[in-house]
Design an enzyme around this catalytic site. Structure first.
Site, short mmCIF file in Angstrom:
data_model
loop_
_atom_site.label_atom_id
_atom_site.label_comp_id
_atom_site.label_asym_id
_atom_site.label_seq_id
_atom_site.Cartn_x
_atom_site.Cartn_y
_atom_site.Cartn_z
N THR A 101 55.29 47.29 -5.99
CA THR A 101 54.19 47.57 -5.46
C THR A 101 54.31 47.24 -4.15
OG1 THR A 101 52.70 47.42 -7.44
CG2 THR A 101 51.65 47.28 -5.39
N LYS A 177 48.76 53.02 -7.45
CA LYS A 177 49.00 51.69 -7.78
C LYS A 177 47.99 50.76 -7.06
CE LYS A 177 50.70 48.26 -10.14
NZ LYS A 177 51.87 47.80 -10.01
N LYS A 245 48.16 39.96 -2.40
CA LYS A 245 49.02 40.89 -1.89
C LYS A 245 48.54 42.22 -2.03
CE LYS A 245 52.35 42.89 -3.63
NZ LYS A 245 53.74 43.52 -4.33
#
Length: 314
Positions: A101, A177, A245
């Site tokens: 990711t 995602k 994140k």
């Protein structure tokens, strides 16, 4: 396929909790896989499944197809474009498949440099964790050239037999995602709040979640998170730092696209709050205990046998 047809050689960079489980599925399916991990000891047990272990990412460059599964954008850039990067060697893989990711900007940079040397990049981030991978219930979304996706689809299906979705060209899988993981955080925070509400009103977490999971509001995820919520097992599957994140990346895209996300933004701050209180390396289910403390409630493990809904099949 003829017995004389050369086997496709596969390289794999990154064998953390997710990468280890994912590459194990390829090895168990009989594929020829060479693996690299920054901490070599973490991938050496894969030799028992037939893997070859190398000391640098550069040694993967002569593989036909190389997968990467790393923690952050800077790690993806380093393992591909760094001094010892996969794309900086005289030999080049035909296809690079990144399951991390990472930001769309870094992915686009790697894609551009890869294309200049004749390597195609497929972005293929995943949804799940190591236990989900082992149970064969991982989901994957991919973007890039359609013909590249079609070629590697059998490998992707070996890793993620539950669902492999082709979303389109370039970096769109990155956005899918990030949107997914923002939803993951929001759902977990909401699940934490309503579970605390029920418990403070006298309902056990086990009873409340049993009801929820049996209703139309239950899901694969709420079922999966039930043991952690009931028994307060915060062994890490996905940490608050990793979730932060993804919120950072996703909310940055939302700003670029002028999409207001007030609920996600508040959840982002609650994740930040948990990290500020020192919860960095445990499971993000710590959002439950933080919600309880905010309500003046100190939780205790219920020590009740509950299912996570996953098969133990490998």
């Amino acid at each position: 396929m003829s017995d004389n047809t050369p086997r496709t050689t596969i390289g794999w960079a990154g064998t953390g909790r997710m990468g280890y489980a994912m590459v194990s599925r390829l090895l168990k399916a009989g594929h020829d896989v060479t693996v690299y991990n920054r901490t070599r000891s973490k991938c050496e047990p894969l030799t028992e499944l037939g893997a070859t272990v190398v000391d640098t990412a550069a040694e993967l460059a002569d593989r036909d197809i190389v997968f990467t599964m790393v923690s952050a954008s800077k790690d993806f850039a380093e393992v591909t474009l760094g001094e010892h990067g996969i794309l900086r060697q005289s030999a080049k893989p035909r296809i690079l498949v990144d399951c991390s990711t990472v930001s769309a900007d870094v992915s686009a940079q790697v894609r551009q440099e890869a294309e200049q040397i004749g390597t195609a990049l497929l972005a293929a981030p995943v949804s799940g964790n190591g236990k989900v991978v082992k149970a064969g219930k991982l989901s994957m979304v991919a973007s890039g050239p359609r013909e590249v996706f079609d070629e590697v689809a059998p490998l992707l299906s070996a890793i993620a037999p539950r669902a492999v979705t082709y979303a389109g060209g370039d970096e769109v899988a990155r956005l899918v995602k990030l949107a997914h993981n923002i939803f993951l955080g929001v759902v977990t925070q909401s699940l934490a709040e309503i579970t605390v509400l029920a418990e403070k009103g006298g309902v056990s977490r086990a009873a409340f979640l049993e009801f929820l999971n049996g209703s139309v509001m239950g899901s694969v995820f709420t079922q999966y998170k039930t043991p952690a919520f009931v028994n307060l097992d915060l062994s890490p599957t996905f940490t608050p730092e990793l979730l932060r994140k993804d919120f950072d990346l996703g909310l940055a895209v939302a700003r670029e696209l002028e999409v207001p996300m007030p609920v996600a933004s508040l959840t982002h701050q609650l994740v930040q709050h948990s990290i500020g209180r020192g919860h960095r390396d445990i499971d993000f289910a710590v959002l439950l205990t933080e919600a309880a403390l905010a309500a003046g409630l100190t939780l205790e493990p219920e020590d009740t046998k509950v299912t996570d809904g996953l098969s133990d099949a490998s």
